[in-house]
Design a protein around this motif. Sequence first.
Motif, PDB file in Angstrom:
ATOM      1  N   VAL A  54       0.839  -1.209   0.000  1.00 55.85           N
ATOM      2  CA  VAL A  54       0.000   0.000   0.000  1.00 55.85           C
ATOM      3  C   VAL A  54       0.877   1.264   0.000  1.00 55.85           C
ATOM      4  O   VAL A  54       0.405   2.359  -0.326  1.00 55.85           O
ATOM      5  N   GLY A  55       2.150   1.097   0.411  1.00 60.19           N
ATOM      6  CA  GLY A  55       3.042   2.261   0.508  1.00 60.19           C
ATOM      7  C   GLY A  55       3.305   2.654   1.954  1.00 60.19           C
ATOM      8  O   GLY A  55       3.659   3.787   2.246  1.00 60.19           O
ATOM      9  N   LYS A  56       3.163   1.684   2.868  1.00 58.51           N
ATOM     10  CA  LYS A  56       3.296   1.966   4.310  1.00 58.51           C
ATOM     11  C   LYS A  56       4.733   2.356   4.669  1.00 58.51           C
ATOM     12  O   LYS A  56       4.942   3.364   5.342  1.00 58.51           O
ATOM     13  N   SER A  57       5.701   1.552   4.227  1.00 62.54           N
ATOM     14  CA  SER A  57       7.100   1.888   4.547  1.00 62.54           C
ATOM     15  C   SER A  57       7.465   3.236   3.957  1.00 62.54           C
ATOM     16  O   SER A  57       8.113   4.054   4.618  1.00 62.54           O
ATOM     17  N   SER A  58       7.044   3.475   2.725  1.00 59.58           N
ATOM     18  CA  SER A  58       7.379   4.751   2.070  1.00 59.58           C
ATOM     19  C   SER A  58       6.767   5.915   2.837  1.00 59.58           C
ATOM     20  O   SER A  58       7.411   6.950   3.016  1.00 59.58           O
ATOM     21  N   LEU A  59       5.537   5.738   3.304  1.00 58.88           N
ATOM     22  CA  LEU A  59       4.877   6.835   4.023  1.00 58.88           C
ATOM     23  C   LEU A  59       5.569   7.105   5.358  1.00 58.88           C
ATOM     24  O   LEU A  59       5.816   8.266   5.712  1.00 58.88           O
ATOM     25  N   SER A  73      11.541  -2.939   8.435  1.00 56.33           N
ATOM     26  CA  SER A  73      10.240  -3.596   8.285  1.00 56.33           C
ATOM     27  C   SER A  73      10.188  -4.494   7.057  1.00 56.33           C
ATOM     28  O   SER A  73       9.334  -5.355   6.965  1.00 56.33           O
ATOM     29  N   ASN A  74      11.075  -4.279   6.088  1.00 54.59           N
ATOM     30  CA  ASN A  74      11.083  -5.165   4.925  1.00 54.59           C
ATOM     31  C   ASN A  74      12.189  -6.205   4.998  1.00 54.59           C
ATOM     32  O   ASN A  74      12.440  -6.916   4.045  1.00 54.59           O
ATOM     33  N   THR A  75      12.850  -6.306   6.174  1.00 51.29           N
ATOM     34  CA  THR A  75      13.863  -7.337   6.361  1.00 51.29           C
ATOM     35  C   THR A  75      13.163  -8.680   6.510  1.00 51.29           C
ATOM     36  O   THR A  75      12.245  -8.799   7.313  1.00 51.29           O
ATOM     37  N   THR A 162      -2.832   6.748   0.112  1.00 49.93           N
ATOM     38  CA  THR A 162      -1.424   6.785  -0.309  1.00 49.93           C
ATOM     39  C   THR A 162      -1.341   6.943  -1.829  1.00 49.93           C
ATOM     40  O   THR A 162      -2.345   6.756  -2.528  1.00 49.93           O
ATOM     41  N   LYS A 163      -0.160   7.295  -2.307  1.00 46.24           N
ATOM     42  CA  LYS A 163       0.139   7.376  -3.749  1.00 46.24           C
ATOM     43  C   LYS A 163      -0.786   8.353  -4.474  1.00 46.24           C
ATOM     44  O   LYS A 163      -1.212   8.098  -5.607  1.00 46.24           O
ATOM     45  N   ALA A 164      -1.131   9.440  -3.780  1.00 44.97           N
ATOM     46  CA  ALA A 164      -2.058  10.428  -4.354  1.00 44.97           C
ATOM     47  C   ALA A 164      -1.519  11.004  -5.664  1.00 44.97           C
ATOM     48  O   ALA A 164      -2.302  11.439  -6.518  1.00 44.97           O
ATOM     49  N   ASP A 165      -0.202  10.974  -5.835  1.00 43.19           N
ATOM     50  CA  ASP A 165       0.382  11.524  -7.075  1.00 43.19           C
ATOM     51  C   ASP A 165      -0.007  10.723  -8.313  1.00 43.19           C
ATOM     52  O   ASP A 165       0.130  11.192  -9.438  1.00 43.19           O
ATOM     53  N   LYS A 166      -0.518   9.504  -8.104  1.00 41.27           N
ATOM     54  CA  LYS A 166      -0.883   8.666  -9.248  1.00 41.27           C
ATOM     55  C   LYS A 166      -2.234   9.049  -9.853  1.00 41.27           C
ATOM     56  O   LYS A 166      -2.605   8.541 -10.902  1.00 41.27           O
ATOM     57  N   ALA A 198       4.042   9.884  -0.681  1.00 39.58           N
ATOM     58  CA  ALA A 198       5.399   9.797  -0.120  1.00 39.58           C
ATOM     59  C   ALA A 198       6.384  10.325  -1.145  1.00 39.58           C
ATOM     60  O   ALA A 198       7.414  10.898  -0.802  1.00 39.58           O
ATOM     61  N   GLU A 199       6.032  10.141  -2.407  1.00 41.56           N
ATOM     62  CA  GLU A 199       6.932  10.558  -3.484  1.00 41.56           C
ATOM     63  C   GLU A 199       7.026  12.071  -3.597  1.00 41.56           C
ATOM     64  O   GLU A 199       8.099  12.625  -3.722  1.00 41.56           O
ATOM     65  N   LYS A 200       5.866  12.745  -3.513  1.00 45.24           N
ATOM     66  CA  LYS A 200       5.855  14.205  -3.705  1.00 45.24           C
ATOM     67  C   LYS A 200       5.812  14.980  -2.379  1.00 45.24           C
ATOM     68  O   LYS A 200       5.913  16.200  -2.369  1.00 45.24           O
TER      69      LYS A 200
HETATM   70  P1  GDP Z   1       4.541  -1.412   1.837  1.00 38.93           P
HETATM   71  O1  GDP Z   1       4.593  -2.841   1.394  1.00 38.93           O
HETATM   72  O2  GDP Z   1       3.150  -1.024   2.234  1.00 38.93           O
HETATM   73  O3  GDP Z   1       5.556  -1.052   2.877  1.00 38.93           O
HETATM   74  O4  GDP Z   1       4.830  -0.532   0.533  1.00 38.93           O
HETATM   75  P2  GDP Z   1       6.134   0.221   0.042  1.00 38.93           P
HETATM   76  O5  GDP Z   1       6.367   1.468   0.789  1.00 38.93           O
HETATM   77  O6  GDP Z   1       7.263  -0.751  -0.038  1.00 38.93           O
HETATM   78  O7  GDP Z   1       5.678   0.672  -1.441  1.00 38.93           O
HETATM   79  C1  GDP Z   1       5.135  -0.247  -2.384  1.00 38.93           C
HETATM   80  C2  GDP Z   1       5.344   0.300  -3.799  1.00 38.93           C
HETATM   81  O8  GDP Z   1       4.599   1.502  -3.977  1.00 38.93           O
HETATM   82  C3  GDP Z   1       6.796   0.666  -4.113  1.00 38.93           C
HETATM   83  O9  GDP Z   1       7.061   0.305  -5.443  1.00 38.93           O
HETATM   84  C4  GDP Z   1       6.839   2.161  -3.925  1.00 38.93           C
HETATM   85  O10 GDP Z   1       7.827   2.775  -4.734  1.00 38.93           O
HETATM   86  C5  GDP Z   1       5.437   2.586  -4.368  1.00 38.93           C
HETATM   87  N1  GDP Z   1       5.022   3.813  -3.673  1.00 38.93           N
HETATM   88  C6  GDP Z   1       4.970   4.002  -2.334  1.00 38.93           C
HETATM   89  N2  GDP Z   1       4.546   5.260  -2.039  1.00 38.93           N
HETATM   90  C7  GDP Z   1       4.329   5.875  -3.230  1.00 38.93           C
HETATM   91  C8  GDP Z   1       3.882   7.202  -3.591  1.00 38.93           C
HETATM   92  O11 GDP Z   1       3.598   8.090  -2.765  1.00 38.93           O
HETATM   93  N3  GDP Z   1       3.755   7.449  -4.925  1.00 38.93           N
HETATM   94  C9  GDP Z   1       4.046   6.523  -5.879  1.00 38.93           C
HETATM   95  N4  GDP Z   1       3.873   6.879  -7.137  1.00 38.93           N
HETATM   96  N5  GDP Z   1       4.473   5.277  -5.564  1.00 38.93           N
HETATM   97  C10 GDP Z   1       4.624   4.952  -4.270  1.00 38.93           C
END
Ligand code: GDP
Length: 219
Positions: A54-59, A73-75, A162-166, A198-200
């Motif tokens: 979902v983008g949890k680690s990135s957020l 967390s991804n170890t 999450t990923k609102a930039d998409k 998380a990206e922007k």
């Molecule tokens: P987790 O499994 O929930 O921890 O997810 P990750 O943080 O590893 O992200 C999963 C995928 O989504 C990765 O390929 C990231 O690059 C992508 N991603 C995460 N956040 C964003 C975001 O804000 N924007 C975009 N475009 N992609 C994102």
Amino acid sequence: MPDAHPPEALSPEALEEGRLLFAHECAFLRGAAKLDDLPPTTLPEVAFVGRSNVGKSSLVNALTGRKTLARVSNTPGRTREINFFELGHRLILADLPGYGYARVSKSQSDQWTDLIFAYLRGRQTLRRAVMLIDSRRGLLPHDILVMGLLDRAAVSYQLVLTKADKLRTGELAAAEAKLAAEAARHGAAHPELVATSAEKGTGIPELRAALARLARWNL
Ligand code: GDP
């Protein structure tokens, strides 16, 4: 069209409080695969929950401005644990294992539910769960099951896209309205919706400010 409950306009002071909190050191405390391994309840706590990918680690990395969380967390071996981080001796961040991963067996999924439910129900210092929803996918059946779990555990939770930039602006507004309407049907979610990237960096200062408000509470 239902009201999407955008976050109230935050004051510069509230945003600054959030910025300062998340400028602190964020240190890995421990991973917990069972209740006995949970760290002591010494600080207010916020849990992050969402589907795998979902983008949890990135957020969480974007919030803390660090890469530590994704790494821990991804170890392999840590992905099925609740990973705890301490932010500046003020707030504990609990990264819950992602759910909905297709290759997980029924018994692993049951284990996830048992640990998470016991944690959510028993964790007295837990102020809120931040539940992440992918902007492009919206609420999926598994998310609704987890919302039911949060309702039953009487944990207050906040939905965060999450990923609102998409999505384009209009599409994002539609996704927010749809999520708000579904959330209103399914449970006692906190009415404040935050759309993040998380990206922007979108929505990050606002979410930091919301979490800083929770860190303010005395135990
Ligand atoms: P987790 O499994 O929930 O921890 O997810 P990750 O943080 O590893 O992200 C999963 C995928 O989504 C990765 O390929 C990231 O690059 C992508 N991603 C995460 N956040 C964003 C975001 O804000 N924007 C975009 N475009 N992609 C994102």
